[in-house]
Design a protein around this motif. Structure first.
Motif, PDB file in Angstrom:
ATOM      1  N   ARG A 412      49.837  29.846   3.234  1.00 55.91           N
ATOM      2  CA  ARG A 412      49.992  31.371   3.157  1.00 55.91           C
ATOM      3  C   ARG A 412      51.017  31.925   3.687  1.00 55.91           C
ATOM      4  NH1 ARG A 412      46.151  34.845   1.143  1.00 55.91           N
ATOM      5  NH2 ARG A 412      46.687  36.061   3.031  1.00 55.91           N
ATOM      6  N   HIS A 413      51.582  31.263   4.760  1.00 58.82           N
ATOM      7  CA  HIS A 413      52.312  31.725   5.580  1.00 58.82           C
ATOM      8  C   HIS A 413      53.907  30.990   5.681  1.00 58.82           C
ATOM      9  CE1 HIS A 413      49.162  33.889   7.405  1.00 58.82           C
ATOM     10  NE2 HIS A 413      48.401  32.919   7.270  1.00 58.82           N
ATOM     11  N   SER A 414      54.217  30.258   4.508  1.00 58.33           N
ATOM     12  CA  SER A 414      55.418  29.403   4.242  1.00 58.33           C
ATOM     13  C   SER A 414      56.419  30.470   4.259  1.00 58.33           C
ATOM     14  CB  SER A 414      55.231  28.853   2.794  1.00 58.33           C
ATOM     15  OG  SER A 414      55.397  29.852   1.974  1.00 58.33           O
ATOM     16  N   GLY A 415      56.632  31.858   4.063  1.00 60.49           N
ATOM     17  CA  GLY A 415      57.658  32.731   4.101  1.00 60.49           C
ATOM     18  C   GLY A 415      57.954  33.353   5.489  1.00 60.49           C
ATOM     19  N   ALA A 416      56.746  33.128   6.543  1.00 60.05           N
ATOM     20  CA  ALA A 416      56.766  33.709   7.548  1.00 60.05           C
ATOM     21  C   ALA A 416      57.992  33.164   8.871  1.00 60.05           C
ATOM     22  CB  ALA A 416      55.471  33.720   8.380  1.00 60.05           C
ATOM     23  N   SER A 417      58.037  33.611   9.899  1.00 59.89           N
ATOM     24  CA  SER A 417      59.022  32.960  10.802  1.00 59.89           C
ATOM     25  C   SER A 417      58.363  31.869  11.272  1.00 59.89           C
ATOM     26  CB  SER A 417      59.183  33.906  12.010  1.00 59.89           C
ATOM     27  OG  SER A 417      57.915  34.372  12.789  1.00 59.89           O
ATOM     28  N   ALA A 418      59.165  31.143  11.876  1.00 63.16           N
ATOM     29  CA  ALA A 418      58.715  29.620  12.770  1.00 63.16           C
ATOM     30  C   ALA A 418      57.948  29.681  13.562  1.00 63.16           C
ATOM     31  CB  ALA A 418      60.172  28.854  13.036  1.00 63.16           C
ATOM     32  N   GLU A 419      57.586  30.900  14.316  1.00 58.60           N
ATOM     33  CA  GLU A 419      56.680  31.017  15.163  1.00 58.60           C
ATOM     34  C   GLU A 419      55.467  31.472  14.632  1.00 58.60           C
ATOM     35  OE1 GLU A 419      56.194  34.196  19.205  1.00 58.60           O
ATOM     36  OE2 GLU A 419      58.100  34.009  18.106  1.00 58.60           O
ATOM     37  N   VAL A 420      55.425  32.253  13.816  1.00 56.73           N
ATOM     38  CA  VAL A 420      54.215  32.675  13.063  1.00 56.73           C
ATOM     39  C   VAL A 420      53.504  31.572  12.234  1.00 56.73           C
ATOM     40  CG1 VAL A 420      53.079  33.960  11.136  1.00 56.73           C
ATOM     41  CG2 VAL A 420      54.876  34.972  12.917  1.00 56.73           C
ATOM     42  N   GLN A 421      54.335  30.542  11.595  1.00 61.13           N
ATOM     43  CA  GLN A 421      53.903  29.334  11.180  1.00 61.13           C
ATOM     44  C   GLN A 421      53.247  28.817  12.149  1.00 61.13           C
ATOM     45  OE1 GLN A 421      56.526  27.210   8.179  1.00 61.13           O
ATOM     46  NE2 GLN A 421      57.676  29.274   8.082  1.00 61.13           N
ATOM     47  N   LYS A 422      53.923  28.336  13.253  1.00 60.12           N
ATOM     48  CA  LYS A 422      53.544  27.554  14.181  1.00 60.12           C
ATOM     49  C   LYS A 422      52.025  27.990  14.753  1.00 60.12           C
ATOM     50  CE  LYS A 422      54.645  25.064  18.767  1.00 60.12           C
ATOM     51  NZ  LYS A 422      55.464  25.199  19.736  1.00 60.12           N
ATOM     52  N   PRO A 476      43.372  16.931  -4.954  1.00 59.02           N
ATOM     53  CA  PRO A 476      44.388  16.190  -4.383  1.00 59.02           C
ATOM     54  C   PRO A 476      45.174  17.151  -3.454  1.00 59.02           C
ATOM     55  CG  PRO A 476      44.949  16.311  -6.639  1.00 59.02           C
ATOM     56  CD  PRO A 476      43.452  16.872  -6.275  1.00 59.02           C
ATOM     57  N   GLY A 477      46.329  16.784  -3.031  1.00 54.20           N
ATOM     58  CA  GLY A 477      47.199  17.505  -2.298  1.00 54.20           C
ATOM     59  C   GLY A 477      46.781  18.056  -0.890  1.00 54.20           C
ATOM     60  N   GLY A 478      47.711  18.737  -0.068  1.00 54.40           N
ATOM     61  CA  GLY A 478      47.228  18.881   1.527  1.00 54.40           C
ATOM     62  C   GLY A 478      48.661  19.014   2.019  1.00 54.40           C
ATOM     63  N   PHE A 479      48.587  19.037   3.228  1.00 52.74           N
ATOM     64  CA  PHE A 479      49.825  19.236   4.103  1.00 52.74           C
ATOM     65  C   PHE A 479      49.936  18.346   5.320  1.00 52.74           C
ATOM     66  CE2 PHE A 479      48.618  21.626   7.904  1.00 52.74           C
ATOM     67  CZ  PHE A 479      47.223  21.961   7.733  1.00 52.74           C
ATOM     68  N   SER A 480      51.009  18.163   5.625  1.00 52.13           N
ATOM     69  CA  SER A 480      51.044  17.583   7.101  1.00 52.13           C
ATOM     70  C   SER A 480      51.650  18.254   8.327  1.00 52.13           C
ATOM     71  CB  SER A 480      51.996  16.330   6.996  1.00 52.13           C
ATOM     72  OG  SER A 480      52.246  15.626   8.161  1.00 52.13           O
ATOM     73  N   PHE A 481      51.284  18.433   9.323  1.00 50.37           N
ATOM     74  CA  PHE A 481      51.666  19.114  10.457  1.00 50.37           C
ATOM     75  C   PHE A 481      53.207  18.745  10.985  1.00 50.37           C
ATOM     76  CE2 PHE A 481      47.146  20.180  11.429  1.00 50.37           C
ATOM     77  CZ  PHE A 481      47.331  21.547  10.988  1.00 50.37           C
ATOM     78  N   GLU A 482      53.205  17.295  10.883  1.00 53.54           N
ATOM     79  CA  GLU A 482      54.685  16.740  10.986  1.00 53.54           C
ATOM     80  C   GLU A 482      55.571  16.803  10.122  1.00 53.54           C
ATOM     81  OE1 GLU A 482      51.464  15.193  11.258  1.00 53.54           O
ATOM     82  OE2 GLU A 482      51.563  15.053  13.597  1.00 53.54           O
ATOM     83  N   GLY A 483      55.122  16.833   8.841  1.00 50.72           N
ATOM     84  CA  GLY A 483      56.098  16.775   7.873  1.00 50.72           C
ATOM     85  C   GLY A 483      56.426  18.251   6.834  1.00 50.72           C
ATOM     86  N   GLY A 484      55.479  19.033   7.383  1.00 47.56           N
ATOM     87  CA  GLY A 484      55.503  20.120   6.658  1.00 47.56           C
ATOM     88  C   GLY A 484      54.455  20.340   5.676  1.00 47.56           C
ATOM     89  N   CYS A 485      54.441  21.071   4.428  1.00 46.61           N
ATOM     90  CA  CYS A 485      53.541  21.171   3.638  1.00 46.61           C
ATOM     91  C   CYS A 485      53.843  20.230   2.555  1.00 46.61           C
ATOM     92  CB  CYS A 485      53.131  22.811   3.004  1.00 46.61           C
ATOM     93  SG  CYS A 485      52.105  22.975   1.666  1.00 46.61           S
ATOM     94  N   ALA A 486      52.992  19.314   2.244  1.00 42.66           N
ATOM     95  CA  ALA A 486      53.189  18.203   1.018  1.00 42.66           C
ATOM     96  C   ALA A 486      53.005  18.865  -0.135  1.00 42.66           C
ATOM     97  CB  ALA A 486      51.989  17.164   1.305  1.00 42.66           C
ATOM     98  N   CYS A 487      52.354  20.070  -0.322  1.00 37.03           N
ATOM     99  CA  CYS A 487      51.998  20.423  -1.667  1.00 37.03           C
ATOM    100  C   CYS A 487      53.289  21.379  -1.943  1.00 37.03           C
ATOM    101  CB  CYS A 487      50.676  21.061  -1.868  1.00 37.03           C
ATOM    102  SG  CYS A 487      50.478  22.700  -0.693  1.00 37.03           S
TER     103      CYS A 487
END
Length: 507
Positions: A412-422, A476-487
């Protein structure tokens, strides 16, 4: 005192006197000599008896009265001694020792002005008399202490008044007035046992002393024994109907007792608003009654807690312990209010104070409960993270997780700043933690009881929030905190289910 009370072993006749009965005179001298012998042995009672016999034989001999005055002074009977000393100087105004004894009696009884006059007369007769010079200084010192004490009493500097009276009593040990003033100030300072000891000694000698009765009542009044205090005030007024202090204290005591009882009655009847008003009115009656006012503040604090005005209740209990730092009930009431407002560190502090004072099982358990809640408060509040009550049902927990997980999902926050995403990733992970614990009855029980979850072998830092999301929503699907959003990667087209769910969450 010893110098002033020194007995006249050899006395010269002030005027040539030819008694009518020479035998009576010889017998009187014999009695005087026997009195002198007993006086030298410090057997003052026997000395008194023989000087009295000498006076009975020759009632116009100044030295006999002077000697008996000296003996009475040694026995501490200054008022009787004063009478004999005055009679001795009436019979012989040039009798220096008589004037000294009269002055010493006046001073011991607290009449410093009269003492000064006697010592001045002694100095007129013998200006080099060292004892008269010193006693004159002592009398003036007492006058000065009285003036300072009077001023300081008006300023309510009771400690200084006590100091002045202690100094004055070194020269005037038989002065009831000084003792009573000291006792009154001790009572005002809250040193009730000391004050009671002073007035009890006086009342044993003079049970009708209105001032002592008043101070005895004052001690009881300030110890919150109001009914007994009224009895002493009434007794003092019987002895002295115009006793202003006893009258005012009696009036205050009766008003305070009535208001407090009315407040207690309203509280028991559940009329908390009226009880609050009555306790407030009672607090305005006498600011000096510390112990009673401490109880009134605590009572009003209890009323405020019933009205759920917890901050006001805490303030009232704080005022109570400021007035009486030994008041256990006020600490307990405030600690409970701190618990109700989740101020656990403050609650632990109050319960520790209570337990140090009264080591009961009940107080120990209250302290343990507060310490547990404090420990729990320092962990993550999973209920708060999910936005549910601590008594939430399983369905409510699931609904809350669904809402919060979608709200903070990184997609939902893929377009936000890096700080907001974190920050959103962090919140998403916390929501997963909360659901993991609160959806598992065993873990939830351990969490609610304050036990460490790591003792169960679960390291909360190793779990995968994405897996929890997948397990909850399915697919299926998901995301990884280390590698970003897998989906969102080229290998995994945007997952239709996630898109649907996020779209629903946005509605």
């Amino acid at each position: 005192m010893a110098a002033a009370a020194e007995c006249d072993v050899v006395m010269a006749a002030t005027e040539p006197e030819v008694p009518d009965n020479a035998e009576a005179k010889r017998e009187a001298e014999s009695f005087k000599e026997q009195g002198n012998a007993y006086y030298a042995k410090k057997d003052y009672n026997e000395a008194y008896n023989y000087y009295t016999k000498a006076i009975d034989m020759c009632p116009k001999n100044a030295s006999y009265y002077g000697n008996r005055a000296a003996t009475l002074m040694m026995l501490g009977r200054f008022r009787e001694a004063l009478g004999d000393a005055q009679q001795s100087v009436r019979l012989d105004d040039s009798f220096v020792r008589g004037h000294l004894r009269e002055g010493k009696c006046h001073l011991s009884l607290g009449n410093a002005m009269a003492a000064c006059r006697s010592f001045q007369r002694a100095l007129e007769l013998d200006h080099k008399n060292a004892q008269a010079q010193q006693e004159f200084k002592n009398a003036n010192a007492v006058i000065e202490y009285e003036k300072i004490a009077e001023t300081d009493f008006e300023k309510r500097d009771f400690r200084k008044v006590v100091f002045c009276m202690d100094r004055a009593l070194e020269f005037a040990p038989a002065c009831h007035r000084f003792r009573i003033l000291k006792a009154e100030c001790l009572a005002m300072l809250g040193r009730h046992p000391e004050a009671q000891s002073v007035v009890s000694d006086i009342l044993r000698m003079d049970s009708t002393n209105a001032d002592a009765l008043y101070v005895r009542g004052l001690c009881l009044y300030y110890e919150d024994c109001i009914e007994k205090a009224v009895q002493f005030f009434v007794q003092a007024l019987r002895m002295a109907p115009d006793h202003e202090k006893a009258c005012a204290a009696c009036r205050n005591a009766k008003a305070l007792k009535a208001k407090k009882e009315d407040g207690n009655k309203a509280f028991k009847e559940g009329n908390y608003k009226l009880a609050y008003e009555l306790y407030t009115e009672a607090l305005e009656i006498d600011p000096n009654n510390i112990k009673t006012n401490a109880k009134l503040y605590c009572n009003r604090g209890t009323v405020n807690s019933k009205l759920r005005k917890l901050d006001d209740a805490i303030e009232d209990c704080t005022n109570a312990v400021k007035l009486d730092d030994t008041y256990i009930k006020a600490y307990l009431r405030r600690a409970q209010c701190y618990m109700d407002t989740e101020q656990y560190e403050e609650a632990v502090r109050d319960y520790e104070k209570v337990y140090q004072t009264e080591k009961t099982k009940e107080h120990k358990q209250l302290l343990k409960n507060a310490q547990l809640e404090l420990k729990k408060s320092k962990r993550k509040d999973y209920y708060k993270i999910l936005g549910v009550d601590k008594n939430a049902s399983e369905d409510e927990i699931k609904k809350a997780y669904r809402k919060r997980a979608l709200m903070h999902h990184p997609d939902r926050h893929s377009g936000a700043s890096a700080e907001v995403q974190k920050e959103e990733e962090k919140k998403f992970k916390e929501v997963g933690e909360a659901f993991t614990i609160l959806s598992d009855p065993k873990k939830k029980t351990r969490y609610d009881s304050g036990q460490d979850l790591d003792e169960e072998g679960m390291n909360m830092g190793d779990f995968d929030a994405n897996n929890i999301f997948k397990a909850f929503f399915g697919g299926p699907g998901g995301f990884s905190f280390e590698g970003g959003c897998a989906c969102c990667s080229s290998e995994f087209p945007y997952h239709k289910l996630t898109q649907q769910l996020l779209g629903e969450a946005a509605l």
